[in-house]
Design a protein around this motif. Structure first.
Motif, PDB file in Angstrom:
ATOM      1  N   GLN A 115       0.822  -1.198   0.000  1.00 42.77           N
ATOM      2  CA  GLN A 115       0.000   0.000   0.000  1.00 42.77           C
ATOM      3  C   GLN A 115       0.868   1.265   0.000  1.00 42.77           C
ATOM      4  O   GLN A 115       1.791   1.376   0.803  1.00 42.77           O
ATOM      5  CB  GLN A 115      -0.872  -0.017   1.244  1.00 42.77           C
ATOM      6  N   VAL A 116       0.520   2.199  -0.889  1.00 44.53           N
ATOM      7  CA  VAL A 116       1.205   3.485  -0.894  1.00 44.53           C
ATOM      8  C   VAL A 116       0.168   4.537  -0.555  1.00 44.53           C
ATOM      9  O   VAL A 116      -0.971   4.451  -1.000  1.00 44.53           O
ATOM     10  CB  VAL A 116       1.792   3.768  -2.294  1.00 44.53           C
ATOM     11  N   ARG A 117       0.573   5.503   0.250  1.00 37.74           N
ATOM     12  CA  ARG A 117      -0.404   6.537   0.602  1.00 37.74           C
ATOM     13  C   ARG A 117      -0.035   7.864  -0.033  1.00 37.74           C
ATOM     14  O   ARG A 117       1.118   8.280  -0.013  1.00 37.74           O
ATOM     15  CB  ARG A 117      -0.481   6.692   2.116  1.00 37.74           C
ATOM     16  N   LEU A 118      -1.036   8.512  -0.619  1.00 39.99           N
ATOM     17  CA  LEU A 118      -0.843   9.829  -1.199  1.00 39.99           C
ATOM     18  C   LEU A 118      -1.685  10.820  -0.400  1.00 39.99           C
ATOM     19  O   LEU A 118      -2.867  10.598  -0.197  1.00 39.99           O
ATOM     20  CB  LEU A 118      -1.305   9.858  -2.658  1.00 39.99           C
ATOM     21  N   VAL A 119      -1.077  11.884   0.048  1.00 42.83           N
ATOM     22  CA  VAL A 119      -1.825  12.911   0.763  1.00 42.83           C
ATOM     23  C   VAL A 119      -1.714  14.212  -0.010  1.00 42.83           C
ATOM     24  O   VAL A 119      -0.623  14.724  -0.244  1.00 42.83           O
ATOM     25  CB  VAL A 119      -1.272  13.110   2.190  1.00 42.83           C
ATOM     26  N   GLY A 120      -2.859  14.730  -0.442  1.00 39.43           N
ATOM     27  CA  GLY A 120      -2.858  15.975  -1.220  1.00 39.43           C
ATOM     28  C   GLY A 120      -3.334  17.137  -0.379  1.00 39.43           C
ATOM     29  O   GLY A 120      -4.152  16.979   0.515  1.00 39.43           O
ATOM     30  N   ASP A 121      -2.813  18.318  -0.699  1.00 42.73           N
ATOM     31  CA  ASP A 121      -3.294  19.540  -0.046  1.00 42.73           C
ATOM     32  C   ASP A 121      -4.525  20.001  -0.810  1.00 42.73           C
ATOM     33  O   ASP A 121      -4.429  20.639  -1.846  1.00 42.73           O
ATOM     34  CB  ASP A 121      -2.201  20.612  -0.092  1.00 42.73           C
ATOM     35  N   ILE A 132      -3.031  13.986  -7.496  1.00 46.11           N
ATOM     36  CA  ILE A 132      -3.148  12.606  -7.021  1.00 46.11           C
ATOM     37  C   ILE A 132      -3.317  11.646  -8.197  1.00 46.11           C
ATOM     38  O   ILE A 132      -2.729  10.559  -8.236  1.00 46.11           O
ATOM     39  CB  ILE A 132      -4.306  12.483  -6.006  1.00 46.11           C
ATOM     40  N   SER A 136      -0.801   8.646  -9.130  1.00 42.20           N
ATOM     41  CA  SER A 136      -1.305   7.279  -9.204  1.00 42.20           C
ATOM     42  C   SER A 136      -0.900   6.629 -10.516  1.00 42.20           C
ATOM     43  O   SER A 136      -0.570   5.442 -10.556  1.00 42.20           O
ATOM     44  CB  SER A 136      -2.836   7.249  -9.109  1.00 42.20           C
TER      45      SER A 136
ATOM     46  N   GLU B 163      -1.544  -0.971  -4.063  1.00 44.48           N
ATOM     47  CA  GLU B 163      -2.802  -0.321  -3.746  1.00 44.48           C
ATOM     48  C   GLU B 163      -2.512   1.120  -3.355  1.00 44.48           C
ATOM     49  O   GLU B 163      -1.609   1.377  -2.559  1.00 44.48           O
ATOM     50  CB  GLU B 163      -3.487  -1.062  -2.586  1.00 44.48           C
ATOM     51  N   ILE B 164      -3.262   2.023  -3.964  1.00 40.12           N
ATOM     52  CA  ILE B 164      -3.007   3.430  -3.661  1.00 40.12           C
ATOM     53  C   ILE B 164      -4.164   3.983  -2.858  1.00 40.12           C
ATOM     54  O   ILE B 164      -5.307   3.943  -3.287  1.00 40.12           O
ATOM     55  CB  ILE B 164      -2.841   4.242  -4.959  1.00 40.12           C
ATOM     56  N   THR B 165      -3.872   4.423  -1.659  1.00 41.45           N
ATOM     57  CA  THR B 165      -4.915   5.103  -0.907  1.00 41.45           C
ATOM     58  C   THR B 165      -4.565   6.580  -0.897  1.00 41.45           C
ATOM     59  O   THR B 165      -3.403   6.956  -0.810  1.00 41.45           O
ATOM     60  CB  THR B 165      -4.983   4.610   0.542  1.00 41.45           C
ATOM     61  N   SER B 166      -5.576   7.406  -1.045  1.00 38.11           N
ATOM     62  CA  SER B 166      -5.265   8.827  -1.077  1.00 38.11           C
ATOM     63  C   SER B 166      -6.133   9.581  -0.091  1.00 38.11           C
ATOM     64  O   SER B 166      -7.252   9.183   0.203  1.00 38.11           O
ATOM     65  CB  SER B 166      -5.449   9.380  -2.482  1.00 38.11           C
ATOM     66  N   ALA B 167      -5.579  10.625   0.429  1.00 33.29           N
ATOM     67  CA  ALA B 167      -6.306  11.466   1.370  1.00 33.29           C
ATOM     68  C   ALA B 167      -6.210  12.898   0.906  1.00 33.29           C
ATOM     69  O   ALA B 167      -5.183  13.330   0.388  1.00 33.29           O
ATOM     70  CB  ALA B 167      -5.699  11.326   2.760  1.00 33.29           C
ATOM     71  N   ASN B 168      -7.273  13.622   1.036  1.00 31.88           N
ATOM     72  CA  ASN B 168      -7.266  15.037   0.692  1.00 31.88           C
ATOM     73  C   ASN B 168      -7.412  15.856   1.962  1.00 31.88           C
ATOM     74  O   ASN B 168      -8.478  15.896   2.545  1.00 31.88           O
ATOM     75  CB  ASN B 168      -8.413  15.353  -0.273  1.00 31.88           C
ATOM     76  N   TRP B 169      -6.348  16.472   2.342  1.00 33.53           N
ATOM     77  CA  TRP B 169      -6.375  17.202   3.598  1.00 33.53           C
ATOM     78  C   TRP B 169      -7.013  18.567   3.445  1.00 33.53           C
ATOM     79  O   TRP B 169      -6.951  19.164   2.386  1.00 33.53           O
ATOM     80  CB  TRP B 169      -4.952  17.358   4.127  1.00 33.53           C
ATOM     81  N   PHE B 170      -7.540  19.033   4.513  1.00 36.15           N
ATOM     82  CA  PHE B 170      -8.083  20.404   4.653  1.00 36.15           C
ATOM     83  C   PHE B 170      -9.418  20.613   3.940  1.00 36.15           C
ATOM     84  O   PHE B 170     -10.145  21.533   4.248  1.00 36.15           O
ATOM     85  CB  PHE B 170      -7.104  21.471   4.155  1.00 36.15           C
TER      86      PHE B 170
END
Lengths: 368, 373
Positions: A115-121, A132, A136, B163-170
């Motif tokens: 698992q790779v995690r991407l965090v976007g502003d 993102i 990906s 597997e790509i998990t993504s989060a959108n902050w704010f």
């Protein structure tokens, strides 16, 4: 008639004498075309990325390299803990943080799942989304390489064609928009301010005691701006064709004729404002809030009208810019003929007659 | 000091006597902040699609059904003639044409290969790109379903999966208002500040009252302060009003501190007023001032990162944005509102704004002396 020409001549001289304004009147469309053509794009490039690499193995290093080398990203810094993520976002340094888990390569190759995690502003939601997606796709490409791009049976192939604008140039969208805005600015705002100025300075009285009919006095003030507007249209079209390499697909004659019609519409709006308003500041404020803002918001060139809530969608119909914008797109970009723009043309004609009618009426009352 | 006090009294009285200025201060924020955020939703939601179905097979129908059920697409027409669908595109009524050629289903099953054609109205490139991307994605899903239907093999899982998990902050819900409202507040302050000061001083020039002021024993800096302070106050009022509207209409409050918002606004406004002053030293008539101010505003806003991200601009344009005060303020006010950035987070921007304030006001004072000498 001779006096009328003399008046027009005088007004032209007034306008031409003001060199500084002329520079801006002709400079503004040029600058806007260059900015829109070369500086602004909703595409996302060169976004700064921060990496939080718990794995530090060959696979993660390879992927970080690929991210850095893609045209969309540049790796700005490495983080050491999750706590730093919020900090870099708050300083506005990066758009995206990529987090590799521990044992990335090992898990990928042995348990086939990682698992790779991407965090976007997402304070800029569009950009975050796009960034993102780009990231990906870098991971997906890598994954496809690992599985040797296996070809599968029962495949549907999709062939895609882009109509009217195969290279997806953004100029096809904004050139009509810039034309609309410039004409609104010059036609409505400058005309109204210039007429109100005479009122404010008291020179209107002097003009009105001349043997000319009041309406002609006012018209003679509008005519130089009409000519300037037309020159601006020509400048914009020349820049579009020669600088941005955007063809004019439909009839040039029709396009210019429709532009003349729209110039008349904006002039009549300017006349309308100047007939009800007494100070230049008010005229300017009126044009800014009443014309330029709606022109920007409702032409459909910056924001899609179909996304707007119903009341705004209804409102957009009474904004002349919307119709001119769609005429220019139809003729210039799609190369359609007059039969496609009859409805829009008639609406503009109707609006012009309506505005002009009220303006003339008001003038008569006031100047009687 | 006493002079300044009387001057301020006069300026304030003049402002309150002038309904236009008051309207500008009150109406501009209301109209701008309510209308633009409602309109500025450039998320692409509903894409109209015309289907040219020349196959009429169960698969064709299933595909069409899948597209329309997705919520992304709205079926405008279902026809057999490609010519007719192009006409609909010409009228601007449809964004996308999906053509399902004859024998699509037969070819897919017998020859292992089916062909589909997509054509998009690409006048708006972004819309066309997204529309075809959505459609391709859905066709891909459809393809997978068919494959699973025909290949009775169990899913082979030898392919390494990332597997790509993504989060959108704010802003998890992609709320465009949250993004646009603070940006528009920044523009608002800029417009109110720059336009009003420029016009006000030029009006005095045009009417000739500035000569009268010039012959009074008033010092230059007193005159300038006399002009700056009232408009600075009005600017602060308009940002307050903007914040109020943002809360009442959109329920948006700054995540960061109000103090930070005000501190930045206060300094930024000084810079903007300096721009107004500078314009007024160049312009002789209100018409010129209007044009100058409008020109600057257009360039400032377009290069300010309000609509398009700054980092995707070419180098020369990015370089220009460094000299663009609104670019800093838009960034700052968004950061404080959405991300809760603190004063220290934004320190570099603060220094830039202080620099602008000094630069523009300094230039204005220099230029002003020259002209009236």
């Amino acid at each position: 008639m001779k006096t009328f020409f003399a008046f027009i001549q005088k007004e032209f001289r007034h306008v031409l004498r003001d060199k500084r304004s002329l520079v801006i009147l002709f400079g503004l469309p040029v600058v806007m075309m260059i900015l829109f053509g070369f500086a602004l794009s909703s595409e996302v490039k060169n976004s700064n990325v921060a990496i939080l690499d718990y794995a530090q193995d060959d696979a993660s290093r390879l992927l970080i390299d690929r991210i850095d080398q893609s045209q969309y990203f540049s790796v700005h810094q490495k983080l050491h803990s999750e706590a730093e993520i919020e900090q870099v976002f708050r300083k506005g340094q990066v758009r995206l943080v990529v987090i590799f888990p521990q044992h990335f390569q090992q898990d990928l190759l042995h348990s086939n799942h990682v698992q790779v995690r991407l965090v976007g502003d997402a304070s800029d939601p569009n950009t975050s989304n796009i960034v993102i997606n780009y990231a990906s796709s870098i991971f997906r490409d890598y994954q496809n390489e690992l599985s040797n791009n296996k070809k599968l049976p029962y495949s549907i192939e999709t062939e895609t064609r882009m109509l009217y604008n195969p290279q997806l140039k953004s100029s096809y969208n904004f050139v009509p928009g810039v034309m609309t805005l410039i004409l609104m600015l010059l036609g409505a705002m400058m005309t109204s301010v210039s007429i109100v100025k005479e009122k404010e300075m008291g020179t209107m009285e002097i003009l009105l005691v001349s043997p000319m009919r009041p309406l002609l006095v006012v018209l003679s003030k509008a005519i130089p701006y009409m000519v300037l507007c037309f020159i601006d249209v020509v400048i914009i079209l020349l820049l579009a064709v020669f600088l941005l390499e955007m063809p004019i697909r439909g009839s040039l004659f029709l396009l210019l004729a429709e532009s003349l019609l729209f110039i008349l519409t904006t002039l009549s709006l300017g006349l309308l404002v100047s007939s009800v308003v007494d100070s230049q500041q008010t005229a300017m404020f009126f044009s800014l809030v009443g014309f330029l803002m709606p022109a920007l918001v409702f032409s459909g060139f910056m924001f899609p009208i179909e996304n707007m809530p119903l009341p705004l969608r209804i409102m957009s119909n009474i904004v002349p810019t919307k119709w001119y914008y769609s005429i220019v797109r139809a003729i210039m970009v799609k190369g359609l003929g007059f039969s496609y723009v009859i409805k829009q043309t008639l609406i503009l004609v109707g609006m012009t007659v309506f505005f002009l009618g009220i303006a003339i009426r008001k003038f008569k009352i006031r100047l009687a | 000091m006493r002079n300044l006090f009387f001057l301020l009294q006069k300026e304030f009285r003049q402002i309150f006597r002038n309904p236009t200025i008051l309207r500008m201060i009150l109406l501009m924020p209301i109209i701008q902040l309510i209308v633009i955020p409602l309109a500025a939703d450039y998320e692409i939601k509903q894409i109209s699609i015309s289907v040219v179905d020349q196959d009429h097979s169960p698969y064709a129908r299933k595909l069409v059904q899948k597209l329309t059920a997705s919520g992304y697409f709205q079926l405008v027409e279902y026809t057999q003639s490609y010519a007719q669908a192009t006409q609909t595109v010409g009228d601007g009524k449809t964004d996308l044409i999906l053509t399902i050629p004859p024998h699509f289903e037969r070819d897919l099953i017998k020859l292992n290969k089916g062909q589909l054609y997509l054509a998009a109205d690409a006048v708006n490139g972004v819309r066309a790109g997204l529309g075809t991307a959505y459609a391709s994605q859905m066709i891909g899903d459809f393809n997978r379903e068919i494959r699973e239907e025909w290949m009775l093999l169990p899913k082979f899982n030898e392919i390494p999966q990332i597997e790509i998990t993504s989060a959108n902050w704010f802003n998890q819900h992609f709320d465009y208002h949250l993004f646009m409202v603070p940006g528009i507040m920044a523009i608002l302050v800029t417009m109110v500040g720059a336009f009003l000061t420029a016009l006000n001083i030029v009006a005095e020039k045009e009417v000739g009252t500035i000569e009268q002021i010039n012959v009074t024993p008033l010092k230059k800096h007193e005159f300038i302060l006399g002009k700056l302070i009232p408009f600075w106050v009005l600017g602060m009022v308009s940002i307050t009003l903007g914040m109020l509207i943002a809360f009442v209409v959109f329920r948006i409050l700054p995540v960061g501190s109000y103090l930070t918002v005000y501190a930045f606004s206060a300094v930024y406004l000084l810079g903007v007023l300096g721009i107004g002053l500078l314009i007024s030293t160049f312009a002789d008539t209100q018409q010129q001032a209007t044009l100058f101010a409008f020109f600057c505003m257009m360039v400032f806003i377009l290069l300010g990162g309000l609509y398009t991200p700054i980092e995707s601009m070419p180098d020369w344009a990015q370089w220009l944005t460094k000299a663009n005060p609104p670019a800093y303020f838009i960034k700052v006010i968004r950061a404080v509102y959405i991300k809760g950035s603190t004063f220290t987070d934004l320190l570099p921007d603060f220094f830039a704004m202080v620099g602008f304030a000094i630069l523009f006001n300094g230039l204005a004072v220099l230029n002003y002396r020259k002209r009236s000498a």
